[in-house]
Design an enzyme around this catalytic site. Structure first.
Site, PDB file in Angstrom:
ATOM      1  N   GLU A   1     103.942  52.116  16.597  1.00 10.68           N
ATOM      2  CA  GLU A   1     102.683  51.355  16.478  1.00 10.68           C
ATOM      3  C   GLU A   1     103.289  49.689  16.260  1.00 10.68           C
ATOM      4  O   GLU A   1     104.256  49.567  15.277  1.00 10.68           O
ATOM      5  CB  GLU A   1     102.325  51.518  14.917  1.00 10.68           C
ATOM      6  CG  GLU A   1     101.571  53.137  14.948  1.00 10.68           C
ATOM      7  CD  GLU A   1     100.557  53.156  15.862  1.00 10.68           C
ATOM      8  OE1 GLU A   1      99.925  52.248  16.168  1.00 10.68           O
ATOM      9  OE2 GLU A   1     100.091  54.240  16.273  1.00 10.68           O
TER      10      GLU A   1
ATOM     11  N   CYS B   1      99.532  43.310  11.500  1.00  9.55           N
ATOM     12  CA  CYS B   1     100.004  43.453  12.752  1.00  9.55           C
ATOM     13  C   CYS B   1      98.466  43.126  13.524  1.00  9.55           C
ATOM     14  O   CYS B   1      98.469  43.240  14.910  1.00  9.55           O
ATOM     15  CB  CYS B   1     100.373  44.880  13.045  1.00  9.55           C
ATOM     16  SG  CYS B   1      99.511  46.291  12.457  1.00  9.55           S
TER      17      CYS B   1
END
Length: 455
Positions: free
Chosen positions: A209, A243
């Site tokens: 991720e 993110c």
């Protein structure tokens, strides 16, 4: 701590099959939730110490998220675990076909610093639900949360099942030299490449991720009041250290002045006119990241914000106008409270330019035109996102969350977390009541029958 010995201890425990029954898995999920509830105040304090997070932001983005995930898993796990019956072709007459879900074994979860509690435990929930053992490596950049995670986990679980290993880069390096059955990493693209390289040497499955420069696009049909408020919220929550935060704003020339005016108002509504003094505003994680962000303030024209306090590691929500694709701020993921603004005249220009860059983890598009919406969604590859909002897709446990290409590989959340930590084993159960001779060599009409069946 002897890491190779710890891994062998976990592998031996996994091989006892204690982690396999649904009753065990659900009990561990419930136990973890009870411990989080018990330590809520300490978690909030640790997040305040490491990132100056407010109670509201800490609870909503770190704790409540985990509660929702655990509740869903406890409710749905039995159905997820059942063998999945699939169709069987006519060539397999007499047989039945199933997909069995089995745990990989010993899992390694390496967590980031930006949401240090939630992003440490969210993957762990999938590992537990799927029946794995877990070694969790939290980020050393958030030491209070890391220490608290170790305390909570190690007082709750046997280390042969689930344990926390603290340390800096050298500990992560040692962990990555070991043989795991699956590795789950959340963090930067450069480190993600290292994780994948190390895993490849052991042929270990990985879920990465990562991140990237996620655009928020606003066309001339958008409802600008809502767009401004939702962009400000999504960009500056956690001081932009997210993110999937909008990394840059791409706005149509005709509505740019109005949107930017409303965006300034939205920032002031959320954080006041002096965000540096706002006790509800998150700080930068450390001086290294502060110093990385600071030079970006010289790019383009400072339209809003720009004030900083290095001693307190705080930086105002900032808007930079007259930015070009060649500016330093556009060369890498910002991961901070700085929003560069680019201008476009046609949607084709947007599609062409965004497609020419690395595939982002997220994309957000504000529009009232369904045809244009379809154009963006169909023609630009990205991990996931929202139309007329930001960030919210990450909070839907029914949506798999993950990147594509440079922004990540694999996905999780809800059932996707269970799937990420499960091997799907394909099984054909064949009848013994009869047998077809045509399948074997030497059958007179075997080949012609097979040709007809398999067309």
């Amino acid at each position: 701590m002897n890491i190779p010995s710890l891994i062998e201890q976990q592998r031996a425990y996994f091989n006892t099959k204690e982690t396999r029954p649904i009753s065990f898995r659900i009990a561990q999920l419930k136990k973890l939730k009870e411990k989080i509830e018990k330590h809520e105040d300490e978690i909030l304090t640790a997040l305040q110490s490491d990132l100056h997070k407010s109670e509201f932001e800490s609870y909503t983005t770190e704790i409540a998220f985990l509660y929702a995930e655990i509740s869903m898993m406890v409710k749905e796990l039995e159905g997820w675990m059942k063998p999945e019956k699939v169709k069987t072709p006519v060539s397999h007459i007499g047989s039945k076909s199933y997909i069995y879900k089995e745990p990989y074994g010993v899992s390694l979860v390496i967590a980031p610093w930006n949401y240090p509690f939630q992003l440490a435990l969210a993957p762990v929930l999938g590992a537990i639900a799927a029946g794995n053992t877990v070694i969790l490596k939290p980020s050393e950049l958030t030491p209070h949360v890391s220490s608290l995670l170790r305390e909570i986990i190690n007082e709750t679980f046997e280390q042969s099942y689930f344990t926390v290993v603290e340390g800096a880069v050298e500990v992560s390096q040692e962990l990555l030299e070991q043989k795991f059955d699956i590795i789950f990493f959340t963090g930067s693209v450069p480190v993600g490449k290292i994780v994948m390289e190390k895993a490849a040497k052991q042929l270990t499955p990985v879920v990465l991720e990562l991140g990237g420069k996620s655009p928020v696009i606003v066309d001339e049909t958008a409802k600008l009041d809502l767009a401004a408020k939702r962009i400000a919220w999504g960009k500056f929550i956690n001081a932009g250290q997210t993110c999937i935060a909008p990394d840059y704003l791409y706005v149509h020339r005709d509505v740019k002045p109005e949107l930017l005016s409303k965006l300034k108002d939205a920032i002031q509504e959320l954080y006041g006119s002096k965000a540096l003094d706002n006790e509800e505003y998150t700080h930068i994680v450390n001086q290294k990241h502060f110093d990385r962000l600071f030079p970006y303030l010289e790019n383009g024209e400072l339209l809003y914000g720009g004030s900083t306090n290095r001693d307190q590691l705080v930086m105002e929500p900032t808007i930079l106008d007259h930015i070009t694709w060649d500016d330093p701020v556009m060369q890498e993921e910002i991961f901070g409270p700085i929003l560069p603004v680019l201008t476009f005249d046609s949607l084709d220009e947007v599609v062409e330019k965004v497609r020419s860059k690395e595939k982002p983890l997220a994309l957000y598009y504000f529009t009232e035109d369904e045809q244009r919406e379809n154009t963006i969604l169909e023609q630009i590859p990205f991990g996931g996102g929202c139309v007329n909002d930001t960030i919210l897709h990450v909070a839907n446990p029914h949506l798999p969350f993950g990147g594509v290409g440079p922004s990540g590989t694999g996905s999780y959340h809800g059932k996707a977390s269970f799937d990420a930590f499960s091997h799907r084993k394909s099984i054909v159960h064949q009848t013994t009541k009869f047998d077809f001779s045509f399948r074997y060599p030497g059958s007179k009409f075997g080949l012609s029958i097979i040709k007809r069946l398999l067309k």
